[in-house]
Design a protein around this motif. Structure first.
Motif, short mmCIF file in Angstrom:
data_model
loop_
_atom_site.label_atom_id
_atom_site.label_comp_id
_atom_site.label_asym_id
_atom_site.label_seq_id
_atom_site.Cartn_x
_atom_site.Cartn_y
_atom_site.Cartn_z
N VAL A 172 0.83 -1.20 0.00
CA VAL A 172 0.00 0.00 0.00
C VAL A 172 0.87 1.25 0.00
N GLY A 173 1.93 1.24 0.84
CA GLY A 173 2.84 2.38 0.89
C GLY A 173 3.55 2.61 -0.43
N TYR A 174 3.93 1.53 -1.08
CA TYR A 174 4.63 1.64 -2.36
C TYR A 174 3.70 2.16 -3.45
N ALA A 175 2.42 1.82 -3.36
CA ALA A 175 1.46 2.21 -4.41
C ALA A 175 1.07 3.67 -4.32
N ILE A 176 1.29 4.29 -3.15
CA ILE A 176 0.90 5.69 -2.97
C ILE A 176 2.06 6.59 -3.36
#
Length: 364
Positions: A172-176
């Motif tokens: 999730v962090g990488y996708a934001i």
């Protein structure tokens, strides 16, 4: 190793030259050069219309609908004024001569003066550098302090519930994107729609000089919290997964099984044998991580949080076609990136003395 370092240093010269030449050619072709922008200011036009109304770029006198070779924006101005403006910005000379003069000046660290700020490029960079260094160093430090232990923990507990849930959070962090996360932080924590816990702009308060040392430190980190979180989110996710995969790859190798068969403890196997080999790829990724956090990721974050650093300086220079600032910062950033890459190779050898770049080059 000395000959390898010397070759790398010598290779930096054509590399820098090639990068500067390619960017110079691209920017010269872009519409709305500094001469055009000043002409439109003198005529009372909005600079934003320059790119739509002018087909010439980089100060070249080019006009698709006119045979007199003048700017469209020059209509109504005395041709002598146009020539004076071109001479003021150095566009009275051909492009190849301007480029060679620029390279000669840069070789002596003479980056010229900004077209629109009435100060030298070097002074501007010195003025903005502390903000970018502050954010870049703290972000890089935070990324490595969190990511490496977390990646090791995920590797040693691969497939466990902790590994699954932490991987979900990391994805999730990488996708934001960092800039989108920055906006979310402002909305939630900086008086957007919910909480008003952190300041919206700047790296210090207006009364910073009047505060005590302890209060200055608190004020500095209070302003730094949200930009630092926005900087860290992307690099943190990437480095964590890189660390995990690197350690997993080493854990499954034969020498680890042999070390365990000798009766060594798991900590001794992990930090005495696996760690050095697994960290090689982490070290090799350091230049990309550092440069991306220090420079590439700085622009949008600094614009969003109104931080007067190198990222914001570069953004405004490109927007206003301030070529001395654009090329000066490009030269310094590129040179720093090449030097950091060389330093990472030296650290690579320090971590694993078995690596010999000279012998590898000879063998190829």
């Amino acid at each position: 190793m000395g000959s390898y370092v010397l070759r790398r240093l010598l290779l930096m010269i054509p590399t820098l030259f090639g990068i500067m030449l390619i960017n110079f050619m691209i920017i010269q072709a872009a519409p709305g050069g500094p001469v055009e922008q000043l002409i439109f200011k003198l005529e009372g036009h909005d600079n934003n219309a320059t790119g739509n109304r002018v087909s010439g770029g980089g100060g070249e006198t080019r006009n698709n609908n006119s045979s007199n070779g003048q700017y469209r924006g020059s209509q109504g101005l005395d041709p002598e004024i146009i020539k004076d403006i071109e001479k003021m910005y150095g566009f009275d000379k051909p492009a190849h001569e301007r480029f060679l003069n620029m390279i000669i000046d840069y070789a002596t660290l003479n980056f010229g003066e900004s077209f629109f700020r009435n100060t030298s490029v070097l002074e501007l960079i010195k003025e903005k550098m502390p903000v970018s260094i502050s954010l870049g160093l703290w972000s890089t430090l935070l990324i490595y302090i969190i990511s490496i232990p977390l990646g090791i923990k995920k590797a040693t507990s691969h497939g466990s519930r902790f590994d699954v849930w932490s991987s979900a959070a990391i994805i999730v962090g990488y996708a934001i994107p960092g800039f989108l996360f920055a906006i979310l932080l402002i909305v939630v924590f900086a008086g957007g729609s919910f909480l008003d816990w952190f300041p919206l702009r700047g790296l210090t308060s207006p009364n910073f000089d009047e505060l005590s040392t302890v209060d200055q430190i608190k004020d500095y980190f209070w302003h730094l919290t949200l930009p630092l979180l926005a900087y860290t989110i992307g690099g943190f996710a990437t480095l964590t997964m890189l660390t995990k995969n690197s350690f997993l790859d080493e854990i499954n190798k034969q020498y680890v099984q042999t070390a365990r068969a000798k009766g060594l403890t798991e900590n001794r196997v992990l930090y005495g044998h696996i760690f050095r080999n697994a960290m090689l790829i982490i070290i090799s990724s350091f230049p990309a991580t550092f440069i991306s956090v220090f420079f590439t990721g700085a622009m949008l974050i600094e614009v969003i949080f109104s931080l007067d650093g190198l990222g914001l300086l570069s953004f405004e220079a490109i927007q206003h076609r301030d070529y001395p600032v654009v090329f000066g910062t490009l030269f310094i950033f590129t040179l720093l990136g090449l030097v950091v890459k060389l330093i990472s190779d030296l650290v690579y050898v320090a971590v694993d003395p078995r690596i010999n770049f000279d012998s590898q080059e000879l063998s190829t």
